[in-house]
Motif scaffolding. Structure first.
Motif, mmCIF file in Angstrom:
data_model
loop_
_atom_site.group_PDB
_atom_site.id
_atom_site.type_symbol
_atom_site.label_atom_id
_atom_site.label_comp_id
_atom_site.label_asym_id
_atom_site.label_seq_id
_atom_site.Cartn_x
_atom_site.Cartn_y
_atom_site.Cartn_z
ATOM 1 N N PHE A 84 96.768 18.798 17.340
ATOM 2 C CA PHE A 84 97.834 19.890 17.330
ATOM 3 C C PHE A 84 97.360 21.677 17.017
ATOM 4 N N LYS A 85 96.593 21.727 16.455
ATOM 5 C CA LYS A 85 95.502 23.080 15.877
ATOM 6 C C LYS A 85 95.590 23.555 17.503
ATOM 7 N N LYS A 88 98.745 24.280 19.403
ATOM 8 C CA LYS A 88 99.752 25.254 19.107
ATOM 9 C C LYS A 88 98.688 26.923 19.211
ATOM 10 N N SER A 89 97.052 27.077 18.986
ATOM 11 C CA SER A 89 96.986 27.858 19.487
ATOM 12 C C SER A 89 96.797 28.740 20.750
ATOM 13 N N ASN A 91 99.512 28.141 22.612
ATOM 14 C CA ASN A 91 100.947 27.566 23.116
ATOM 15 C C ASN A 91 101.820 26.758 23.142
ATOM 16 N N LYS A 93 103.668 23.093 23.869
ATOM 17 C CA LYS A 93 104.877 23.071 23.367
ATOM 18 C C LYS A 93 104.235 21.106 23.432
ATOM 19 N N LYS A 329 106.412 19.698 15.252
ATOM 20 C CA LYS A 329 105.472 20.246 15.435
ATOM 21 C C LYS A 329 104.375 20.707 14.265
#
Length: 330
Positions: A84-85, A88-89, A91, A93, A329
Motif C-alpha cells: 500500500f505504500k 499510495k505513492s 496514486n 486505487k 486506504k
C-alpha cells in the motif's frame, strides 16, 4: 473500462462474463498470476483484477502504474498481498470485496470439523474398496464441546452461530466484541483463555503483523492435548513447522486447513503428476489426522455471484467517479 484479469480459472470467466451486463467492461483474461514478471501484460489496460496469490508488490506497482493502470480490483476480501505504500505513492486505487458470502467459508470450516471428527472421507474410501469395517473411525460428539473462535467478523460470527446450533459452548477472542453474538451466548475471553479452554479452535481473523503466526510453538503449548485446529482464513496465521511438531507430539489431535502460507506455488493447480517440492506441506499431507483443502472455502455459487457483482461494481464506480465504498486506504 479495459481490465486485465489475472490468475483466471474457468469459473472466473463464467461468472464475470455472466454479470458483466452488456459487456460494460472489456475483460481480457490471463491465466498467469500478476507479479513483476507478468506486469508487462498490462500495457493498454486501465485496471487489473487480481486474486489472493497475485503479488502486487512495489516492483509490480511500478510497472503497472507506468503502463497506465489506475485501479487494482481485488476479487477477494484479503489484501495482505498489496504494497500500500507503493500504491499510495503512485496514486493507485485499490478496491476489494469485503464480504461476499460469509456463510460459505463458515460452513466449510464446519465441514472440516465434521470430516476430521467422524472420518467420513476415510469411511467413503473404505466402502468403495469393499471394506465396511469401522475400526479406528471413532469420533466424538461435537455437542457439548468448547469451541474457540479467533476473529468474529462476518465469517467468524457466522461460524459462531453454526457452533451454537450444534450445542457447543462458544468462546471468542477479538479486539472488537459483537453485542449480537454475546446476546446469542458467545463468551468473549482473552486469547490465552480461549487457547487453554477450547476443544476446537477455528481461525477467522485477518492476516496482519499482529496475527501473523498467531498459532506458534508458544500458543500451541497452551492448548489442550488433542485439540482440533481449523484454519480457513489466511495460511500465515499458522507457523506450519510448529504445527507439525504439535502433531508429532499429539498436542494437536486434528488439523484442518483450507489455506497455507506458501500456497501460491501449489493451490489452484493440478500437480498430480508432479513431485511436490514443498517439504512442509508434503509432511502435513502424510499425517492421518490432517485434512487439507486447496482454498475451497469461498467456492459456492452464491459467493462467486457476489464476488463478480461487487468487483464489477467497484470498477464501474471508479470509472464513473463515484465514491469507492470498498476502497482500501490503509
Amino acid at each position: 473500462m479495459k481490465v486485465a484479469f489475472f490468475s483466471t480459472k474457468s469459473y472466473d470467466k463464467e461468472y464475470f462474463s455472466r454479470f458483466n451486463y452488456d459487456n460494460f467492461h472489456e475483460l481480457t483474461y490471463f491465466e498467469v498470476p500478476l507479479n513483476h514478471q507478468t506486469a508487462s501484460l498490462t500495457v493498454g489496460f486501465e485496471a487489473v483484477c487480481v486474486f489472493v496469490n497475485d503479488i502486487i508488490d512495489d516492483k509490480t506497482i511500478e510497472i503497472i502504474s507506468a503502463n497506465g493502470i489506475k485501479v487494482v480490483a481485488l476479487r477477494c476480501a484479503g489484501f495482505n498481498n498489496v504494497d500500500f505504500k507503493a500504491a499510495k505513492s503512485t496514486n493507485l486505487k485499490v478496491v476489494r470485496v469485503p464480504a461476499y458470502s460469509p456463510e460459505s467459508v463458515a460452513e466449510h470450516a464446519t465441514a472440516l470439523i465434521l470430516t476430521l471428527n467422524r472420518k467420513t472421507h476415510k469411511a467413503y474410501n473404505r466402502v468403495r474398496e469393499g471394506n465396511f469395517s469401522i475400526e479406528n473411525l471413532t469420533g466424538f460428539n461435537l455437542s457439548g464441546k468448547t469451541v474457540g473462535v479467533i476473529g468474529t467478523g462476518l465469517i467468524g460470527a457466522s461460524f459462531c452461530k453454526i457452533m451454537l446450533g450444534f450445542g457447543c459452548k462458544v468462546l471468542a477472542y477479538d479486539i472488537q466484541k459483537s453485542a449480537d453474538l454475546i446476546t446469542k451466548g458467545v463468551q468473549y475471553k482473552n486469547l490465552d483463555d480461549v487457547l487453554i479452554e477450547s476443544d476446537v479452535i477455528s481461525l477467522h481473523c485477518p492476516l496482519n503483523p499482529e496475527t501473523a503466526h498467531i498459532v506458534n510453538a508458544g500458543s500451541i503449548s497452551k492448548m489442550k492435548n488433542g485439540v482440533m485446529l481449523i484454519n480457513t482464513s489466511r495460511g500465515a496465521l499458522i507457523n506450519a513447522q510448529d504445527a507439525i511438531e504439535g502433531l508429532k507430539t499429539g498436542k494437536i489431535g486434528y488439523l484442518g486447513i483450507d489455506v497455507y502460507e506458501q500456497e501460491a506455488d501449489l493451490f489452484f493447480q493440478d500437480l498430480s503428476e508432479s513431485v511436490i517440492q514443498d517439504d512442509v506441506i508434503a509432511r502435513l499431507i502424510s499425517f492421518p489426522n490432517v485434512l487439507i483443502t486447496g482454498h475451497l472455502g469461498f467456492f459456492t455459487k452464491e459467493a462467486l455471484e457476489e464476488i463478480a457483482t461487487i468487483t464489477l461494481n467497484n470498477l464501474s464506480g471508479f470509472e464513473s467517479g463515484r465514491e469507492l465504498v470498498n476502497e482500501i486506504k490503509s
